[in-house]
Structure formats: C-alpha cells, structure tokens
Write an enzyme that holds these catalytic residues in place. Structure first.
Site, short mmCIF file in Angstrom:
data_model
loop_
_atom_site.label_atom_id
_atom_site.label_comp_id
_atom_site.label_asym_id
_atom_site.label_seq_id
_atom_site.Cartn_x
_atom_site.Cartn_y
_atom_site.Cartn_z
CE LYS A 57 -3.01 2.34 4.77
NZ LYS A 57 -2.75 1.39 3.66
CB SER B 137 -0.94 0.02 1.22
OG SER B 137 -0.21 0.18 2.42
#
Length: 242
Positions: A131, A57
């Site tokens: 993230k 990701s």
C-alpha cells in the site's frame, strides 16, 4: 639421446590428469554457487527483496503479476515518507486464510521455496500486502473533506496516482483518525478495490500498520520489461502536510 618412451605420457596418466582437472572445475563451480547462495541470502535478509503483485489494489501504479524490488533498509535504517509504497506483513485479519496448497512436496514448489529463501523467488508474496503511506505517526488523516479529497493535517491531497469513480470521493470508507506513535495509515491507489487501513478500522489494530511490520519500501518495477520504472513518493502531493 633420450628415449621417446620416457617422455610420452601413457593413456592412463593422461586420463588421471583429465579426471583431476574435471574435479577441480566441479569443485570451483560448487564454491562459486555456494558463495552466490550465501550472498543472495544476505542481500534478501538485509538489503533487497523481490515480490510479485497478486491483486489490483495498487492499480494503476502496479498491475497484477508485476515484479518489484523492495529496499529493506527502509524503515530499519532510513525512515519512511508520505507517499512511499511499502510492503508489510498482515497486521492481523487483513488477509483471508490461505487455502492449503496442492502438491506441497512437488519439485516446482520446492525450487520456488528455495529461490524465495535466498531472495530470488516470490513464493511468500501472498502473505504480504502493499500500500501507499498516507499517514505517519502523529498525523491527523480524514476522509473526506468538502472537496472529496483526503486531508492530512488539514491539507487536502491532490492525488494523481489513484483510481476512483467519476465524481467519487478519494476514499470508499470515511474515517477521521490520528496515527499513533510507531504506526502508519496506508491506502491502495485503487481506492475502491483495496483492503487497506480504511477497510480495517473494525479490527483490534483499528486499521493502523505497525512500522515494525514493514518489510521495506518498493522502489522499482522489474518485470515485465515494458513496465520497468522507478516508484516515486510524490513529494509535491504531500508538500506542506507537516
């Protein structure tokens, strides 16, 4: 004249002294190991913690199986900034339920669990997410503007670190949000393959991450050696967003 029998040490005495020396060595070694464990535990608890990257990701910034170090003083002591790469616990429903691990009592798992406890292992990496911070409390974040770029407080972001399809927007899922107090809006650099804020808007938390759930800011890739690098927050990208 001194009798040599008075000065020569008997084999029994020599063995006794050797035994005491060996015990002192083992005792000192045990003390050093215990001190190292305590220091490692406090470093892991309050300063720096190690994680590995289990997913794609955050490519290409982070690759699967990269090892990183996380600065736990952020945000506890120092605040976060736009562009920071942060590790956080699941805000609720972002991660699928973990299947039970086989051989729970195996020696290898016990060792890895102990190393994780003192901050040298990464057994709990699968229970966390990583993230990039796009929106801070109070920010108005939109995907996507006329140019296909994410906008923060009306400023389009030119993000050199992201992966997206040719001619594709900078986000796979549209959104128009204002970040509440004490929350963050986070996105993966691999925008079309990231379980981030944009893909969790339907959950009770509406895709926001509580700052209290942030473990810390990732600041360096430590492994493999050929990928050693500092992780920046791209201040030029976010210049002028307020």
């Amino acid at each position: 004249m001194t009798d040599t029998a008075d000065t020569a040490q008997s084999p029994t005495l020599q063995t006794s002294k050797a035994g005491r020396s060996a015990w002192k060595f083992l005792r000192d070694l045990l003390v050093i190991v215990l001190i190292a464990i305590v220091v490692s535990f406090f470093i892991k608890t309050f300063l720096v913690r190690s994680f590995y990257i289990p997913s794609a990701s955050m490519e290409n910034t982070l690759q699967i199986n990269d090892r990183i170090l996380v600065n736990e003083l952020q945000p506890k002591v120092f605040g976060l900034a736009h562009g920071d790469v942060v590790v956080f616990t699941d805000p609720g429903g972002w991660l699928p339920a973990s299947p039970p691990s086989p051989d729970q009592n195996s020696f290898g798992q016990a060792v890895n669990g102990f190393l994780t406890f003192i901050g040298l292992g990464t057994a709990d990496s699968d229970d966390h997410l990583i993230k990039r911070v796009i929106g801070l409390p109070g920010d108005h974040v939109v995907c996507c503007g006329a140019s296909g770029q994410i906008e923060v407080n009306g400023k389009p972001l030119d993000e050199p670190y992201i992966i997206r399809p040719a001619n594709g927007a900078a986000g796979a899922v549209p959104f128009d949000v204002t970040v509440p107090a004490g929350q963050l809006w986070v996105m993966g650099d691999n925008r079309y393959n990231s379980q981030d804020s944009s893909r969790n808007q339907n959950l009770p938390g509406k895709g926001f991450v509580p700052i209290d759930d942030v473990v810390g800011r990732a600041f360096v890739i430590t492994w493999p050696v050929n990928r050693w690098t500092w992780l920046g927050d791209y201040p030029d990208v976010f210049a002028g967003v307020g």
